[in-house]
Design a protein around this motif. Sequence first.
Motif, PDB file in Angstrom:
ATOM      1  N   TYR A   1       0.864  -1.179   0.000  1.00 44.38           N
ATOM      2  CA  TYR A   1       0.000   0.000   0.000  1.00 44.38           C
ATOM      3  C   TYR A   1       0.898   1.226   0.000  1.00 44.38           C
TER       4      TYR A   1
ATOM      5  N   THR B   1       2.672   3.687   1.522  1.00 45.59           N
ATOM      6  CA  THR B   1       3.154   4.046   2.860  1.00 45.59           C
ATOM      7  C   THR B   1       3.572   5.508   2.957  1.00 45.59           C
TER       8      THR B   1
ATOM      9  N   LEU C   1      -0.904   5.306   6.905  1.00 43.50           N
ATOM     10  CA  LEU C   1      -0.441   4.416   7.966  1.00 43.50           C
ATOM     11  C   LEU C   1      -1.553   3.419   8.238  1.00 43.50           C
TER      12      LEU C   1
ATOM     13  N   ARG D   1      -1.134  10.149   6.398  1.00 40.40           N
ATOM     14  CA  ARG D   1       0.164  10.685   6.826  1.00 40.40           C
ATOM     15  C   ARG D   1       0.387  12.099   6.288  1.00 40.40           C
TER      16      ARG D   1
ATOM     17  N   GLY E   1       5.315  -3.003   9.497  1.00 41.34           N
ATOM     18  CA  GLY E   1       4.283  -2.129   8.968  1.00 41.34           C
ATOM     19  C   GLY E   1       3.476  -2.706   7.826  1.00 41.34           C
ATOM     20  N   THR E   2       3.796  -3.923   7.376  1.00 38.27           N
ATOM     21  CA  THR E   2       2.995  -4.539   6.329  1.00 38.27           C
ATOM     22  C   THR E   2       1.738  -5.174   6.929  1.00 38.27           C
TER      23      THR E   2
END
Length: 224
Positions: free
Chosen positions: A178, A180, A184, A197, A219-220
Amino acid sequence: MDVAVKPIMGSADDFRVMMHGCIRTSHTVMSYPVSFRDVHADSLFGERMFRKMGVEPGSIIMFTSGSSEYAHFWPYEISVSNLDSCVAIAENFIFDAGRSEMFMRRLPIKVAFGITDAILDGMAALKLEAATAFAPAGVICARDGAADRLKELGFAPWRMVNLGPTFGFVSPQGETIYDTDEWLIEEAAGELLITARSVRALPLVRFRTGVMGSVSSEGTFSLA
């Protein structure tokens, strides 16, 4: 969790509202504003995604979307133009499934983008074999249930995940992607939440997407 919002970059015109879109989740249906800056940022992500799918100058990408999804898909159409490629547009409704089949039969479609259950159901109603219809497409990028049905037919589609104001993607190999730079993704009680963000026209914070999944320490995201 605190989120650092990126500083404003660009002229005042960049932050004018360009259009209004529609967010649909299991929790809500709501309209939302999209600025010129938002569209530009989303189109840059679209370019990265289409390059991953093998799009190059001269490729033809078939889009299947509904009118309420214009804000979601317009940045991707811009990205196709920026890649010197071509868009073939069909609508995401049962009655327009024949046009999707016609495009794939008559044109060298590199990516069939946005395929839904409605397209597959429409083909079945028209007595068109989906396995035959999609065979010419180089890459299939399908949404949720349609991705599962195409897998059952022997294809290896990318999965498009509706994350409210944006899409996430799952590659045939299971990689989740996605934007990033713009978003977030967090998880609470097994549900994916999304936060802007950047300074977008709609400043979402921990918006409930209705998508069940989890987030790794890197963060995935992964789907439940």
